[in-house]
Design a protein around this motif. Structure first.
Motif: not given
Length: 240
Positions: A23-26, A33-39, A145-149, A170-172
């Motif tokens: 899978k990948m995030f497009s 505003t748009d982002h992906v938070k990794l927890i 820690a806040l991690i964002m893509l 983004t992937t992997d």
């Protein structure tokens, strides 16, 4: 109430760790505003290695991976500068630039970076090609820690600049709390049987999507390579 409902609809959480293999995030648009938070529950880092694969046509500045704490907005930041061969690393709010990196547009690239808090040394790999090891900042990264893509944090969880938004795929994404060996990094680059991240693991990922970001099947040459032998047997061309 209507506004609150809209925000809820635009926020998607993974209920439990999810295997995103293949899978990948497009990230399809430039936004603030748009982002992906990794927890992750981890709140102390004495060393870090991050590896990911990205695909973009951006020639301007953009962030690839942003980790912020209350004390350091740029606790661990991978930042691509507009210069085609320049990668900037920020550790504990201190920045250092690496030159001579072959960061190409419109192609999948493996990006790995490491930092050792004991001596402050940082190193960058693009598709397995290492940079020199350079001093940036020694010490420990502590705090929530806040991690964002997709966005570069100028404050803990905010301060987004649309001109630094990542647009692409983004992937992997993997993160370790130690410095990965060059051989293990090469195994990641070659997509061999490497040890997944013990902080962020793409194969067991907890994440939150905010905005118009799409989780979809990975595109690229990988599927083509898998089919290449079969295609050649029948005289067919292989297309990704």
């Amino acid at each position: 109430m209507k506004r609150l409902l809209t925000v809820v609809l635009l926020t998607v959480c993974a209920a439990a760790p999810e295997d995103l293999t293949g899978k990948m995030f497009s990230f399809p648009q430039e936004t603030k505003t748009d982002h992906v938070k990794l927890i992750t529950p981890r709140e102390e880092f004495k060393a870090i290695t991050v590896c990911l694969r990205s695909f973009t046509d951006l020639s301007r500045n953009h962030g690839l991976f942003s980790l912020a704490t209350p004390a350091f907005a740029n606790a661990f930041l991978i930042f691509k500068k507009s210069a085609s061969d320049q990668i900037e690393m920020n550790i504990r709010n201190k920045g250092i630039s690496f030159f001579g990196q072959e960061y190409k547009l419109n192609t999948w690239q493996s990006v790995c970076t490491s930092w050792d808090g004991a001596n402050g040394l940082v190193q960058v790999w693009i598709d397995g090609k290492p940079s020199a090891r350079r001093y940036c900042s020694d010490g420990t990264i502590t705090g929530h820690a806040l991690i964002m893509l997709g966005q570069e944090q100028d404050s803990h969880g905010g301060g987004f600049d649309p001109q630094q938004t990542f647009v692409g795929m983004t992937t992997d994404v993997h993160m370790w709390d130690f410095v990965l060996s060059p051989c293990e990094i090469q195994r990641f680059v070659d997509d061999l049987n490497f040890s997944p991240g013990n902080v962020i693991n793409w194969r067991a990922l907890e994440y939150q999507i905010v905005g118009k970001i799409i989780l979809e099947n990975k595109q690229g040459a990988c599927s083509c390579l898998i089919k290449k032998k079969v295609s050649n047997m029948f005289g067919q061309s292989c297309q990704a």
